[in-house]
Design a protein around this motif. Structure first.
Motif, PDB file in Angstrom:
ATOM      1  N   LYS A 115       0.810  -1.224   0.000  1.00  9.33           N
ATOM      2  CA  LYS A 115       0.000   0.000   0.000  1.00  9.33           C
ATOM      3  C   LYS A 115       0.843   1.273   0.000  1.00  9.33           C
ATOM      4  O   LYS A 115       0.445   2.267  -0.601  1.00  9.33           O
ATOM      5  N   ARG A 170       5.367   6.568  17.390  1.00 10.14           N
ATOM      6  CA  ARG A 170       5.649   5.458  16.463  1.00 10.14           C
ATOM      7  C   ARG A 170       6.825   4.603  16.953  1.00 10.14           C
ATOM      8  O   ARG A 170       6.773   3.385  16.919  1.00 10.14           O
ATOM      9  N   ARG A 217      -2.728   4.471   6.366  1.00 11.16           N
ATOM     10  CA  ARG A 217      -3.412   4.006   7.581  1.00 11.16           C
ATOM     11  C   ARG A 217      -4.098   5.165   8.309  1.00 11.16           C
ATOM     12  O   ARG A 217      -3.604   6.278   8.340  1.00 11.16           O
ATOM     13  N   THR A 233      -6.971   0.900  13.726  1.00 16.13           N
ATOM     14  CA  THR A 233      -7.105   0.622  15.168  1.00 16.13           C
ATOM     15  C   THR A 233      -8.244  -0.375  15.410  1.00 16.13           C
ATOM     16  O   THR A 233      -8.135  -1.251  16.273  1.00 16.13           O
ATOM     17  N   GLN A 245      -6.173  -3.398  16.868  1.00 14.04           N
ATOM     18  CA  GLN A 245      -6.377  -3.463  18.325  1.00 14.04           C
ATOM     19  C   GLN A 245      -7.750  -4.074  18.645  1.00 14.04           C
ATOM     20  O   GLN A 245      -7.892  -4.769  19.654  1.00 14.04           O
ATOM     21  N   ARG A 266       9.649  -7.409   7.295  1.00 21.81           N
ATOM     22  CA  ARG A 266      10.187  -6.570   8.374  1.00 21.81           C
ATOM     23  C   ARG A 266      10.055  -7.283   9.704  1.00 21.81           C
ATOM     24  O   ARG A 266       9.561  -8.395   9.794  1.00 21.81           O
TER      25      ARG A 266
HETATM   26  P1  TYD Z   1       4.196   0.694   9.395  1.00 21.28           P
HETATM   27  O1  TYD Z   1       5.658   0.644   9.284  1.00 21.28           O
HETATM   28  O2  TYD Z   1       3.556   2.003   9.040  1.00 21.28           O
HETATM   29  O3  TYD Z   1       3.577  -0.510   8.630  1.00 21.28           O
HETATM   30  P2  TYD Z   1       2.885  -0.557   7.230  1.00 21.28           P
HETATM   31  O4  TYD Z   1       3.916  -0.112   6.233  1.00 21.28           O
HETATM   32  O5  TYD Z   1       2.473  -1.991   7.116  1.00 21.28           O
HETATM   33  O6  TYD Z   1       1.721   0.396   7.327  1.00 21.28           O
HETATM   34  O7  TYD Z   1       3.808   0.255  10.865  1.00 21.28           O
HETATM   35  C1  TYD Z   1       2.611   0.517  11.403  1.00 21.28           C
HETATM   36  C2  TYD Z   1       2.191  -0.698  12.206  1.00 21.28           C
HETATM   37  O8  TYD Z   1       1.264  -0.276  13.184  1.00 21.28           O
HETATM   38  C3  TYD Z   1       1.512  -1.736  11.357  1.00 21.28           C
HETATM   39  O9  TYD Z   1       1.940  -3.022  11.743  1.00 21.28           O
HETATM   40  C4  TYD Z   1       0.062  -1.592  11.715  1.00 21.28           C
HETATM   41  C5  TYD Z   1       0.089  -1.046  13.102  1.00 21.28           C
HETATM   42  N1  TYD Z   1      -1.064  -0.181  13.464  1.00 21.28           N
HETATM   43  C6  TYD Z   1      -1.938  -0.601  14.447  1.00 21.28           C
HETATM   44  O10 TYD Z   1      -1.760  -1.690  15.020  1.00 21.28           O
HETATM   45  N2  TYD Z   1      -2.984   0.212  14.796  1.00 21.28           N
HETATM   46  C7  TYD Z   1      -3.172   1.428  14.210  1.00 21.28           C
HETATM   47  O11 TYD Z   1      -4.132   2.158  14.558  1.00 21.28           O
HETATM   48  C8  TYD Z   1      -2.254   1.853  13.194  1.00 21.28           C
HETATM   49  C9  TYD Z   1      -2.425   3.190  12.534  1.00 21.28           C
HETATM   50  C10 TYD Z   1      -1.205   1.007  12.839  1.00 21.28           C
END
Ligand code: TYD
Length: 210
Positions: free
Chosen positions: A19, A53, A98, A103, A107, A150
């Motif tokens: 994505k 983050r 995202r 969430t 979650q 990752r």
């Molecule tokens: P990220 O490196 O941005 O992953 P990706 O490239 O797959 O989007 O890492 C964000 C991580 O956080 C991803 O594993 C999803 C998780 N996440 C949640 O668990 N809850 C949330 O509300 C958000 C926004 C992300």
């Protein structure tokens, strides 16, 4: 959302759907068309968001599911107030890698935090910045996790967790058919990008006619 504001698009999906690549390709397309855009990622894209983050993805200490939820919501609230609202006011196309559905999927469906509670918190954090469209990139987690390659706190979780997250996303799409559009990630990246643009252009068209 008021006619005078920009368009808000969110990109969702489990790990390894590509994505972020699709979001970059859409940005290039918008740039070539002379359409102003802002691209943001969650959690992150604000000073506080990037600090949150780091905790969420790389903290070694234990983090309860509820604490994790609240941190995502805090990052969202900050991003919306600091960046999203301003970009929409400037009439930008805002692309979110995202947003609130993550969430609910991770979650809520993934870790069992109360879905109603997350919805209420999301409402507060999003304010009026509700996506015009959400593109859900769907993939089998067995393939997605290998593609992603990752090793952060989320990617380390078991396959069953990612399967629950995927099913959660699909449920959200079923419940919000107008807003959430599913793209199956089986095809090659160029075909997927064609679909992303098609979805974007239909939102643009309907927005202009309003
Ligand atoms: P990220 O490196 O941005 O992953 P990706 O490239 O797959 O989007 O890492 C964000 C991580 O956080 C991803 O594993 C999803 C998780 N996440 C949640 O668990 N809850 C949330 O509300 C958000 C926004 C992300």
């Amino acid at each position: 959302m008021s006619k005078k504001r920009g368009i808000l698009l969110s990109f969702e999906g489990i790990e390894g759907t590509g994505k972020s690549t699709q979001s970059r390709c859409l940005c290039n397309y918008l740039k070539n068309k002379g359409i102003k855009y802002t691209v943001l990622r969650e959690p992150g894209s604000s000073a506080l968001g990037e600090q949150i983050r780091d905790i969420l993805l790389y903290s070694k200490g234990s983090l309860s599911h509820f604490a994790e939820t609240l941190l995502f919501i805090a990052a969202r609230d900050q991003l919306r107030r600091q960046k999203i609202e301003a970009a929409l006011e400037k009439k930008d196309v805002v692309i979110l890698d995202r947003y609130a559905d993550a969430t609910l999927a991770y979650q809520g469906y993934g870790s069992g935090v109360d879905l109603k509670l997350i919805s209420e918190l999301n409402k507060l954090a999003m304010g009026t910045a509700i996506p015009d469209v959400t593109i859900l990139f769907d993939i089998d987690p067995k393939i997605g996790l290998v593609r992603s390659g990752r090793n952060d706190r989320f990617e380390k979780r078991k396959l069953a967790f990612h399967e629950r997250v995927r099913q959660g996303y699909l449920r959200l799409a079923e419940e919000n058919p107008k807003r959430i559009k599913i793209i199956n990630v089986k095809e090659d990246a160029a075909c997927i990008q064609d679909k992303v643009r098609e979805i974007f252009l239909s939102v643009l068209k309907s927005k202009k006619s309003r």
